[in-house]
Scaffold this active site. Structure first.
Site, PDB file in Angstrom:
ATOM      1  N   THR A  80      -4.888   4.762   7.560  1.00 58.63           N
ATOM      2  CA  THR A  80      -5.263   4.125   6.951  1.00 58.63           C
ATOM      3  C   THR A  80      -4.687   2.148   7.211  1.00 58.63           C
ATOM      4  O   THR A  80      -5.014   1.642   6.371  1.00 58.63           O
ATOM      5  CB  THR A  80      -5.760   4.142   5.053  1.00 58.63           C
ATOM      6  N   ASP A 101      -8.619   5.889   9.750  1.00 63.70           N
ATOM      7  CA  ASP A 101      -9.708   5.055   9.097  1.00 63.70           C
ATOM      8  C   ASP A 101      -9.688   3.516   9.798  1.00 63.70           C
ATOM      9  O   ASP A 101     -10.364   3.311  10.039  1.00 63.70           O
ATOM     10  CB  ASP A 101      -9.362   5.031   7.477  1.00 63.70           C
ATOM     11  N   HIS A 160     -13.277   2.452   9.281  1.00 63.22           N
ATOM     12  CA  HIS A 160     -12.654   1.212   8.191  1.00 63.22           C
ATOM     13  C   HIS A 160     -12.739   1.229   6.594  1.00 63.22           C
ATOM     14  O   HIS A 160     -13.084  -0.212   6.364  1.00 63.22           O
ATOM     15  CB  HIS A 160     -12.860   0.028   9.163  1.00 63.22           C
ATOM     16  N   ARG A 177      -3.842   0.337  10.524  1.00 63.73           N
ATOM     17  CA  ARG A 177      -4.441  -1.060  11.932  1.00 63.73           C
ATOM     18  C   ARG A 177      -4.465   0.212  13.233  1.00 63.73           C
ATOM     19  O   ARG A 177      -3.806   1.110  12.745  1.00 63.73           O
ATOM     20  CB  ARG A 177      -3.578  -2.368  11.669  1.00 63.73           C
ATOM     21  N   GLU A 196     -13.848  -1.590  16.863  1.00 68.93           N
ATOM     22  CA  GLU A 196     -14.455  -1.085  15.550  1.00 68.93           C
ATOM     23  C   GLU A 196     -16.413  -1.877  16.405  1.00 68.93           C
ATOM     24  O   GLU A 196     -15.803  -2.961  16.923  1.00 68.93           O
ATOM     25  CB  GLU A 196     -13.611  -0.941  14.621  1.00 68.93           C
ATOM     26  N   ILE A 241       0.847  -0.737   0.082  1.00 65.99           N
ATOM     27  CA  ILE A 241      -0.004   0.117   0.116  1.00 65.99           C
ATOM     28  C   ILE A 241       1.037   1.091  -0.392  1.00 65.99           C
ATOM     29  O   ILE A 241       1.001   2.109  -1.128  1.00 65.99           O
ATOM     30  CB  ILE A 241      -0.740   0.459   0.937  1.00 65.99           C
TER      31      ILE A 241
END
Length: 330
Positions: free
Chosen positions: A234, A260, A282, A236, A265, A155
């Site tokens: 973005t 994010d 997320h 973890r 969560e 990424i």
């Protein structure tokens, strides 16, 4: 008949091919009936009679596996493995596969979008306009700031290559395995993390969650950053200490943050009350094409396994070694 439990949600919402693959293979399946990320005890209660788990980010611990006497494959929808106890799976003879490349383009593009939003105060202006307030904000362009990228893998590397389209910002990069050819079109400066904290105007994180990266960015690191610096996560939840980030933002340090991913969560913490902290749920991988590819790849792996065919997405030995050395956090 083989049975597959699908815990990741959503699943098959935008493209039913993955579901059709299971049906064509004569597989009995259940999609997460709660429609949200499962807690450990919920998954442990649900998984007992299933041969394959098509999994999301829920914790798949030894406690869960102890309840899953028939489970032989965990097919992870996505790349992160911090939620899977690989050593327990290995000990119990459970294979683990994942889809590491599928989500990368979507996460990289969301990261670029968050960079633009932070630099131009889009999120702040949006909140003000919804309150009936009219205020124009000065911003900065990507080409005019110093960007720090921590983690240059699937990424992070894509983020770097997309930055080339915006001109020639100064880019500081850090990775435990530097690849000097990651973005040959850019003049990258390979530096230590502290130099990134001190010199970057905008920092973006692209590292896995391990014991080494847990709370990697806490109060000390945040206060090293420029008064008007910005940070994006973005990767973890847990890499940035959320309580420390909230305290630092409330104290007036940092001009913005975009998060994010979260420790817990769904998220409902104090960051949601800070206007200049841009929050998303997320959704880095949630472009239709990338999410569909993730689901299809994970499903194809499940069908291959049930048909006694060779698996193509098996988690490599190095990931097990990292957990065995205590470097992974699960």
């Amino acid at each position: 008949m083989a049975k597959v439990l699908i815990t990741t949600v959503p699943f098959g919402d935008k493209n039913r091919l993955s579901i059709e693959q299971l049906e064509a293979a004569g597989v009995e399946y259940l999609i997460n009936p709660l429609g949200r990320k499962l807690k450990e005890e919920e998954l442990a209660e649900m998984v007992a009679d299933y041969d394959v788990l098509i999994a999301g980010t829920e914790d798949i611990t030894d406690v869960v596996m102890a309840k899953a006497s028939k489970l032989k494959l965990i097919s992870r929808v996505g790349i992160g493995l911090d939620n899977v106890d690989l050593i327990a799976a290995e000990r119990r003879g459970i294979k683990v596969s994942y889809t590491p490349d599928a989500p990368a383009p979507a996460v990289a593009e969301l990261t670029i979008g968050l960079m633009l939003a932070l630099l131009r105060s889009v999120h702040i202006s949006n909140a003000q306009m919804h309150r009936g307030e009219w205020q124009r904000h000065f911003g900065r362009r990507i080409s005019e700031v110093t960007i720090g990228i921590i983690g240059t893998g699937r990424i992070g590397g894509r983020v770097l290559r997309r930055l080339h389209a915006f001109g020639t910002p100064r880019i500081l990069v850090n990775d435990i395995r530097p690849d000097k050819n990651i973005a040959p079109e850019l003049k990258l400066e390979w530096v230590g993390k502290e130099e990134i904290y001190r010199e970057a105007d905008l920092i973006s994180l692209h590292v896995p969650l391990t014991q080494q990266t847990k709370n990697m960015i806490s109060h000390e690191e945040l206060m090293m950053m420029k008064l008007d610096a910005m940070i994006i996560n973005t990767s973890r939840g847990g890499i940035i200490n959320e309580a420390d980030l909230g305290a630092v933002l409330n104290a007036g340090h940092l001009s913005g943050a975009a998060i994010d991913v979260f420790d817990q969560e769904p998220y409902s913490g104090d960051l949601s009350r800070i206007d200049r902290c841009l929050l998303t749920s997320h959704m880095g991988s949630m472009s239709i094409d990338c999410r569909t590819r993730m689901e299809i790849e994970a499903t194809e792996e499940a069908v291959r396994f049930l048909n006694n065919q060779k698996l193509l997405g098996v988690v490599p030995k190095e990931e097990y070694d990292l957990q065995r050395q205590g470097l992974q956090n699960f």
